[in-house]
Design a protein around this motif. Sequence first.
Motif, short mmCIF file in Angstrom:
data_model
loop_
_atom_site.label_atom_id
_atom_site.label_comp_id
_atom_site.label_asym_id
_atom_site.label_seq_id
_atom_site.Cartn_x
_atom_site.Cartn_y
_atom_site.Cartn_z
N ASP A 1 0.92 -1.12 -0.07
CA ASP A 1 -0.03 0.02 -0.11
C ASP A 1 0.86 1.18 0.10
O ASP A 1 1.74 1.26 0.33
CB ASP A 1 -0.94 0.09 0.95
CG ASP A 1 -2.16 -0.95 1.13
OD1 ASP A 1 -2.27 -1.40 -0.04
OD2 ASP A 1 -2.79 -1.10 2.03
N ASP A 2 0.36 2.27 -0.53
CA ASP A 2 0.98 3.59 -0.31
C ASP A 2 0.98 4.43 0.66
O ASP A 2 -0.28 4.11 1.47
CB ASP A 2 0.44 4.47 -1.63
CG ASP A 2 0.63 4.09 -3.06
OD1 ASP A 2 1.67 3.60 -3.11
OD2 ASP A 2 -0.12 4.32 -3.76
N GLY A 3 1.78 5.14 1.21
CA GLY A 3 1.68 5.96 2.21
C GLY A 3 1.09 7.24 1.60
O GLY A 3 1.28 7.61 0.73
N VAL A 4 0.02 7.81 2.59
CA VAL A 4 -0.57 9.04 2.12
C VAL A 4 -0.08 10.07 3.03
O VAL A 4 0.13 10.27 4.19
CB VAL A 4 -2.01 8.55 2.62
CG1 VAL A 4 -3.03 9.86 2.45
CG2 VAL A 4 -2.56 7.46 1.98
N PRO A 5 0.48 11.19 2.31
CA PRO A 5 0.66 12.54 2.94
C PRO A 5 -0.45 13.21 3.43
O PRO A 5 -1.61 13.25 2.91
CB PRO A 5 1.20 13.50 1.66
CG PRO A 5 1.51 12.32 0.55
CD PRO A 5 0.54 11.28 0.58
N MET A 6 -0.36 13.69 4.55
CA MET A 6 -1.49 14.24 5.43
C MET A 6 -1.03 15.46 6.17
O MET A 6 0.21 15.70 6.57
CB MET A 6 -2.16 13.34 6.26
CG MET A 6 -2.85 12.06 5.57
SD MET A 6 -3.85 11.11 6.57
CE MET A 6 -5.38 12.11 6.09
N THR A 7 -1.79 16.58 6.24
CA THR A 7 -1.58 17.55 6.94
C THR A 7 -2.26 17.63 8.37
O THR A 7 -3.32 17.38 8.73
CB THR A 7 -1.73 18.92 6.32
OG1 THR A 7 -1.22 19.06 5.07
CG2 THR A 7 -1.65 20.12 7.11
N VAL B 1 -5.22 9.96 13.19
CA VAL B 1 -3.90 9.37 12.94
C VAL B 1 -3.19 9.12 14.26
O VAL B 1 -3.10 10.28 15.13
CB VAL B 1 -2.99 10.20 11.88
CG1 VAL B 1 -1.62 9.37 11.72
CG2 VAL B 1 -3.75 10.32 10.83
N GLU B 2 -2.55 8.01 14.53
CA GLU B 2 -1.80 7.97 15.61
C GLU B 2 -0.41 8.23 15.23
O GLU B 2 0.51 8.30 14.46
CB GLU B 2 -1.42 6.27 15.88
CG GLU B 2 -2.71 5.38 16.32
CD GLU B 2 -2.49 3.92 16.42
OE1 GLU B 2 -1.18 3.73 16.41
OE2 GLU B 2 -3.44 3.30 16.51
N ILE B 3 0.07 9.14 16.21
CA ILE B 3 1.25 10.12 16.06
C ILE B 3 2.39 9.60 16.82
O ILE B 3 3.63 10.27 17.19
CB ILE B 3 1.08 11.53 16.25
CG1 ILE B 3 0.35 11.81 17.47
CG2 ILE B 3 0.16 12.10 15.10
CD1 ILE B 3 0.30 13.29 17.84
N ALA B 4 2.38 8.68 17.87
CA ALA B 4 3.28 8.15 18.76
C ALA B 4 4.68 7.96 18.22
O ALA B 4 5.67 8.41 18.70
CB ALA B 4 2.94 6.96 19.37
N LEU B 5 5.04 7.58 16.85
CA LEU B 5 6.14 7.17 16.38
C LEU B 5 6.75 8.47 15.99
O LEU B 5 8.20 8.64 15.98
CB LEU B 5 5.93 6.37 15.24
CG LEU B 5 5.53 5.00 15.29
CD1 LEU B 5 5.32 4.14 13.95
CD2 LEU B 5 6.62 4.24 16.44
N LEU C 1 3.53 11.29 6.71
CA LEU C 1 3.37 10.15 5.78
C LEU C 1 2.49 9.22 6.51
O LEU C 1 3.18 8.63 7.74
CB LEU C 1 4.52 9.67 5.14
CG LEU C 1 4.39 8.77 4.21
CD1 LEU C 1 3.78 9.22 3.05
CD2 LEU C 1 5.94 8.05 3.95
N VAL C 2 1.42 8.91 6.23
CA VAL C 2 0.44 7.87 6.99
C VAL C 2 0.28 6.69 6.29
O VAL C 2 -0.16 6.74 5.33
CB VAL C 2 -0.63 8.80 7.37
CG1 VAL C 2 -1.71 8.00 7.96
CG2 VAL C 2 -0.64 10.00 8.11
N HIS C 3 0.35 5.72 7.05
CA HIS C 3 -0.01 4.25 6.62
C HIS C 3 -0.93 3.42 7.50
O HIS C 3 -0.24 3.49 8.83
CB HIS C 3 1.32 3.51 6.15
CG HIS C 3 1.07 2.22 5.68
ND1 HIS C 3 0.35 1.88 4.53
CD2 HIS C 3 1.17 1.04 6.39
CE1 HIS C 3 0.10 0.44 4.48
NE2 HIS C 3 0.71 0.06 5.59
N ALA C 4 -2.00 2.96 7.25
CA ALA C 4 -3.04 2.14 8.12
C ALA C 4 -3.07 3.11 9.37
O ALA C 4 -3.22 2.32 10.31
CB ALA C 4 -2.32 0.93 8.51
N GLY C 5 -3.46 4.22 9.20
CA GLY C 5 -3.81 5.02 10.54
C GLY C 5 -2.76 5.44 11.31
O GLY C 5 -2.96 6.17 12.32
#
Length: 77
Positions: free
Chosen positions: A15-21, A44-48, A59-63
């Motif tokens: 799957d592609d990573g999705v750029p998000m703001t 979106v989970e942002i812990a990482l 860059l978001v993948h699988a939430g």
Amino acid sequence: MTEDCGSQHCITCGDDGVPMTVLRVDETRALALCRGEDTSHSTVEIALVAPVAPGDRLLVHAGTALTLLPSIEGAAA
């Protein structure tokens, strides 16, 4: 030999990573409300990649945010 496909594909599932703001951040729960380039909204989970702030690009993948992306000068948040 090292191959660099130059894409943002997930090695595991393709799957592609999705750029998000980032629009809003809930630091207590390590979540952010984000907008995609197609104007869709997602939590979106942002812990990482924490800490993040409104206006940051991810860059978001699988939430899950995988990395911070460079900002786009002059882009509206």
